[in-house]
Structures are given as C-alpha cells and as structure tokens.
Design an enzyme around this catalytic site. Sequence first.
Site, PDB file in Angstrom:
ATOM      1  N   CYS A 151      -7.886 108.858 138.803  1.00 42.32           N
ATOM      2  CA  CYS A 151      -6.824 109.498 138.020  1.00 42.32           C
ATOM      3  C   CYS A 151      -6.970 109.351 136.511  1.00 42.32           C
ATOM      4  O   CYS A 151      -7.058 110.354 135.803  1.00 42.32           O
ATOM      5  CB  CYS A 151      -5.468 108.949 138.448  1.00 42.32           C
TER       6      CYS A 151
ATOM      7  N   GLY B  29     -10.947 102.570 135.615  1.00 37.31           N
ATOM      8  CA  GLY B  29     -11.688 103.581 136.373  1.00 37.31           C
ATOM      9  C   GLY B  29     -10.735 104.278 137.316  1.00 37.31           C
ATOM     10  O   GLY B  29      -9.539 104.348 137.070  1.00 37.31           O
TER      11      GLY B  29
ATOM     12  N   ILE C  61      -1.000  95.602 130.556  1.00 32.50           N
ATOM     13  CA  ILE C  61      -1.585  95.214 129.271  1.00 32.50           C
ATOM     14  C   ILE C  61      -2.687  94.177 129.508  1.00 32.50           C
ATOM     15  O   ILE C  61      -2.945  93.334 128.658  1.00 32.50           O
ATOM     16  CB  ILE C  61      -0.526  94.696 128.267  1.00 32.50           C
ATOM     17  N   TYR C  62      -3.327  94.287 130.665  1.00 31.91           N
ATOM     18  CA  TYR C  62      -4.420  93.360 130.957  1.00 31.91           C
ATOM     19  C   TYR C  62      -5.734  93.923 130.426  1.00 31.91           C
ATOM     20  O   TYR C  62      -6.157  94.999 130.856  1.00 31.91           O
ATOM     21  CB  TYR C  62      -4.525  93.098 132.462  1.00 31.91           C
TER      22      TYR C  62
ATOM     23  N   THR D 286      -2.325 116.903 141.033  1.00 34.81           N
ATOM     24  CA  THR D 286      -2.140 116.816 139.584  1.00 34.81           C
ATOM     25  C   THR D 286      -2.746 118.061 138.962  1.00 34.81           C
ATOM     26  O   THR D 286      -3.953 118.253 139.000  1.00 34.81           O
ATOM     27  CB  THR D 286      -2.827 115.550 139.042  1.00 34.81           C
TER      28      THR D 286
ATOM     29  N   GLU E  98       2.831 113.252 142.544  1.00 29.77           N
ATOM     30  CA  GLU E  98       2.888 111.909 143.152  1.00 29.77           C
ATOM     31  C   GLU E  98       2.487 110.882 142.096  1.00 29.77           C
ATOM     32  O   GLU E  98       1.763 111.196 141.168  1.00 29.77           O
ATOM     33  CB  GLU E  98       1.984 111.849 144.385  1.00 29.77           C
TER      34      GLU E  98
ATOM     35  N   LYS F 118       3.413 114.131 134.932  1.00 30.02           N
ATOM     36  CA  LYS F 118       2.363 113.398 135.634  1.00 30.02           C
ATOM     37  C   LYS F 118       1.242 113.006 134.669  1.00 30.02           C
ATOM     38  O   LYS F 118       0.782 111.864 134.641  1.00 30.02           O
ATOM     39  CB  LYS F 118       1.817 114.263 136.777  1.00 30.02           C
TER      40      LYS F 118
ATOM     41  N   LEU G 162       1.325 107.698 143.178  1.00 25.78           N
ATOM     42  CA  LEU G 162       0.857 106.655 144.091  1.00 25.78           C
ATOM     43  C   LEU G 162      -0.289 105.860 143.479  1.00 25.78           C
ATOM     44  O   LEU G 162      -1.201 106.439 142.901  1.00 25.78           O
ATOM     45  CB  LEU G 162       0.376 107.296 145.397  1.00 25.78           C
TER      46      LEU G 162
ATOM     47  N   LYS H 259      -9.973 111.129 134.677  1.00 30.87           N
ATOM     48  CA  LYS H 259      -9.902 112.584 134.881  1.00 30.87           C
ATOM     49  C   LYS H 259      -8.684 113.167 134.158  1.00 30.87           C
ATOM     50  O   LYS H 259      -8.786 114.192 133.486  1.00 30.87           O
ATOM     51  CB  LYS H 259      -9.802 112.830 136.388  1.00 30.87           C
TER      52      LYS H 259
HETATM   53  C1  UDX Z   1      -3.030 105.363 138.798  1.00 26.44           C
HETATM   54  C2  UDX Z   1      -1.522 105.329 138.476  1.00 26.44           C
HETATM   55  O1  UDX Z   1      -1.085 103.973 138.375  1.00 26.44           O
HETATM   56  C3  UDX Z   1      -0.735 106.089 139.526  1.00 26.44           C
HETATM   57  O2  UDX Z   1       0.637 106.114 139.182  1.00 26.44           O
HETATM   58  C4  UDX Z   1      -1.286 107.516 139.602  1.00 26.44           C
HETATM   59  O3  UDX Z   1      -0.628 108.273 140.568  1.00 26.44           O
HETATM   60  C5  UDX Z   1      -2.776 107.484 139.890  1.00 26.44           C
HETATM   61  O4  UDX Z   1      -3.448 106.692 138.907  1.00 26.44           O
HETATM   62  P1  UDX Z   1      -4.689 104.057 140.422  1.00 26.44           P
HETATM   63  O5  UDX Z   1      -5.761 104.970 139.918  1.00 26.44           O
HETATM   64  O6  UDX Z   1      -4.600 103.806 141.883  1.00 26.44           O
HETATM   65  O7  UDX Z   1      -3.244 104.648 140.002  1.00 26.44           O
HETATM   66  O8  UDX Z   1      -4.904 102.661 139.723  1.00 26.44           O
HETATM   67  P2  UDX Z   1      -4.102 101.638 138.810  1.00 26.44           P
HETATM   68  O9  UDX Z   1      -3.642 100.497 139.613  1.00 26.44           O
HETATM   69  O10 UDX Z   1      -3.110 102.315 137.974  1.00 26.44           O
HETATM   70  O11 UDX Z   1      -5.311 101.078 137.895  1.00 26.44           O
HETATM   71  C6  UDX Z   1      -6.141 101.973 137.162  1.00 26.44           C
HETATM   72  C7  UDX Z   1      -7.221 101.236 136.403  1.00 26.44           C
HETATM   73  O12 UDX Z   1      -6.674 100.523 135.314  1.00 26.44           O
HETATM   74  C8  UDX Z   1      -8.013 100.204 137.212  1.00 26.44           C
HETATM   75  O13 UDX Z   1      -9.388 100.377 136.911  1.00 26.44           O
HETATM   76  C9  UDX Z   1      -7.510  98.878 136.707  1.00 26.44           C
HETATM   77  O14 UDX Z   1      -8.478  97.868 136.800  1.00 26.44           O
HETATM   78  C10 UDX Z   1      -7.187  99.214 135.261  1.00 26.44           C
HETATM   79  N1  UDX Z   1      -6.175  98.350 134.651  1.00 26.44           N
HETATM   80  C11 UDX Z   1      -4.869  98.385 135.089  1.00 26.44           C
HETATM   81  C12 UDX Z   1      -6.507  97.527 133.569  1.00 26.44           C
HETATM   82  O15 UDX Z   1      -7.676  97.482 133.131  1.00 26.44           O
HETATM   83  N2  UDX Z   1      -5.522  96.788 132.980  1.00 26.44           N
HETATM   84  C13 UDX Z   1      -4.230  96.803 133.381  1.00 26.44           C
HETATM   85  O16 UDX Z   1      -3.419  96.106 132.780  1.00 26.44           O
HETATM   86  C14 UDX Z   1      -3.903  97.630 134.490  1.00 26.44           C
END
Ligand code: UDX
Length: 451
Positions: free
Chosen positions: A266, A263, A256-257, A121, A154, A210, A156, A269
């Site tokens: 990604c 945290g 939307i939780y 990224t 990506e 991204k 992911l 940062k």
């Molecule tokens: C994210 C992106 O989803 C992904 O596409 C990108 O490439 C990298 O960053 P990731 O960091 O693995 O992926 O986590 P993700 O499942 O997206 O959740 C991120 C954070 O959001 C978590 O701390 C999760 O608890 C929080 N979250 C997610 C919420 O608080 N509420 C939600 O509704 C969804």
Amino acid sequence: MKVTIFGCGYVGLVTGACFAEVGNEVLCVDVDAARVERLNAGEVPIFEPGLEDLVHRNTAAGRLAFTTDPAEAVAHGLFQMIAVGTPPDEDGSADLRHVLDVARTIGAHMDGYRVVVDKSTVPVGTADRVREAVAAELHRRGVQVEFDVVCNPEFLKEGEAVEDFMKPERIVVGADNPRTVELLKLLYAPFNRNHERMVIMDVRSAELTKYAANAMLATKISFMNEMANLAERLGADIEKVRVGIGSDSRIGYAFIYPGCGYGGSCFPKDVKALERMAAAAGYEARLLAAVEDVNRRQKEVLLRKMEAHYGDRLPGRTLALWGLSFKPGTDDIREAPSCVLIEGLLARGARVRAYDPKAMEAVRRRFGDRDGLELVPSPYEALEGADGLALVTEWKEFRSPDFDRIRELLGEPVIFDGRNVYDPDLLAAKGFAYYGIGRGRSVHRPAGAAA
Ligand code: UDX
C-alpha cells in the site's frame, strides 16, 4: 443480505469472509480458475491470522462460496463489491484495467438494481469511470436498470486484517445518493456497534480519504527516518527523541518508529499514485515526492552501514539476515527493504544467509537460485559462517535471542539492527559492534570490536 465480491485477493477474501461471518450470503468471484478451485477445496492462498478459520466455517455453513462465473456473480448480490488489484503502471499511476473490467462485467450481466461498491484503492474520479463503464454495457445491451456506485475504501492492515474488519475504527462511505447510504448502513450494522463509526461523505472525498490516510502514515515514518538519520549525525538517540515527541498527544506514539524503510502493497504504491494524481491535476506534491525519496534511500541504510563497517572487505563477506517480509506477521515481501538489501549485498560480491518465519517461499520465488543467496530453515543456521547479523524485520522470535550463541556462531561480532529492537548497551557489554537506526552513539564501535 446478498453480497458479491470481485477479486479473491487479500482485500476480497477478508471482506467476503467477514461479511459471511455475520450472516450474509457472500459469493466471491475471480478470473483465476486455479485460485477459485483451491478456495473451493478449502485452501486459503494467503497467510492472514484468523482468515482460514473464517473461510472454513462460513463455507461449511453455506454462507460463503467461490466461483469464476460472472453471470452467477452478478445475479447473486445486491452489493457488487470491486476488490481487484490496482497495480502501478509505468509512471506509478494506479492501473484501473481490472476495476473497469469488473465494471463492464457487472453492466454486461445486470438485470436488476445493484449497488456497485469500490473497495479497491482507486484514484479520485474512478467511481465516475466505473459508472460510465457499467452504463455503457447496459446501453449496449439495451437494458434499463438502475444502479449506484459507492466508494467504500478498506483500511486493513496485513496481519491484523480480520480484526480490523470486525472492529473498524471507521467505515468510510462515499455516496452521492441517500438510498445507498441506507443500504450500506444496514450492511455494516454488525460492525458499527457501541458508537457511530460510519463516516459518510461524497464519493470523491472518500476516494481521496484512503490515499490521504496512507500518505499521512508514510509521511510520519519518513519524517522519523529523516530525524533518525539526523540524530545519528548529531550524536543523539532517536529512540529517546521518539518517546519525547510521542508523549505529546498531538503527535502520539503510533507510527513513529524509525527503521530501514516502509514496504508493503500500500504505502509505496499509494504515495506514488497520489503524487501522479496531483501532477495530473496540475499540482506538484513536493512533500509526497520527499516522503517517497526518503524511503527509497532508507531502504539502503543498512547497506551503507555495512559498507562503512566492512570497507573494502565487504566483497566476500557473508551476512546473516533475520526477517524478510515487509513487516512481521505476514509472508508478503512486496517492496520489502530486505529485497533491496539482498540485491545490494549480492551486487557488491557479498553473500547472504537468510531466514524468515513465513516469507521464505516468497523470497525463493522472487530470487530463484541466485548465486550467493542461501535460505536456511532457522535463525541460528543463518549465522553459521556469517560475518555479521542484520535484523531486517522485527518478528517477535528475534526479540530476545541468545546473544552468546550469536557471538559464538558469527565470524565477527557485529549486529545491524534495522528496527532498533536491541539494547545497544547490552550488546556493547557482550562485545558486539552495534549499528542501530539513528542511535547516535551506536555508530561508534565499542573498543575491542573488530575493525
Ligand atoms: C497499511 C495501512 O496501515 C492500512 O491502513 C492500509 O489499508 C494498507 O496499508 P500495511 O501495508 O498492512 O497497512 O502495513 P502497516 O502495518 O501499516 O506497515 C507499513 C510499513 O510501515 C511496514 O513496512 C512497517 O515496517 C513500516 N512502519 C510502520 C515503520 O517503519 N514504522 C512505523 O512506525 C510503522
């Protein structure tokens, strides 16, 4: 096809293993010799469902190998993928040192046409800097070979990365030259089945895509957390509101939780880096600043509830914490709300007994032998001698616990539910004080609960 991947971290390993799985010859390169040695011995240094199997299968088949040798790496692949870290520097901008190091390495060893692919990224404009770095090395060597630079970010998710790679919703390719688009189409053909998933655009748009995707997702979460904080003060239940708005297909149920903050490696940062990018371009990104600010405060929301509940009894209390990784399904604690909570509790003279199914080692590394913090091997052991339980990360194993046992083990029957996993009515009926996120009535302690 032959693919070289620079960086055996999270993105590099998943990308390498998945390209090998569909028949490509992949060579992954890293400057960390110990990591490469472990990988060659079959040890996968990160926890990601399905990854270990993929790595073992494909190394055994001779399609996937690991090296520290840059000359071998550059000689190997038509595609030279850059999947190294872009950590935030002091002001939150993405630090491109590693990306540009790789670009120079490619330029220093290249002797035939190569497609340089940015997977990391990276801020808008990075492809230009990569191109300059490669060209400068070629110039220094007096070598004249062609190359193209492509941006192929990506998307992911940790914990689902292999699945996301194998069945992508979209494959974004930013290329300024049609010949590279054709090559990327061939490379991605095994993942681009049933309907067209490739989204082709110019390099700068791909670079911004991204950041925009992650910033949008982070915005959804911070928005919901703000609504939750408001619901709490207005006596509404955000969980009802969530379903009410999610049913609108323009809004949707995903992401939307509300909770105790986002945290991971990604969102925090990338939101900061995008804000810095905006500032550098002379634009004040107010929404991004607010998204970040709401999240910073949200990570303290459980602490505030504990302060409100225990008052001046908080020093000396022991809190049990369930779930320490930034989300379920990973051992990653980067920017995890749990760390903010642990620090806050220790700073207030409280003690912490914590358990996580996967992240204990990471927490141990981060906190060392910190006074007042005890890491225990099972969820119920965390409750022994504790005055309350906080659910911080919603691992499945915490979803339906034995509440009677919890009540017996806890010195005081109180649950702080950082992910709105539990039913407030059920807990009230079982005699617990319950604090959720944005669940209006839950802030009122049930009659008879300890003050
Ligand atoms: C994210 C992106 O989803 C992904 O596409 C990108 O490439 C990298 O960053 P990731 O960091 O693995 O992926 O986590 P993700 O499942 O997206 O959740 C991120 C954070 O959001 C978590 O701390 C999760 O608890 C929080 N979250 C997610 C919420 O608080 N509420 C939600 O509704 C969804």
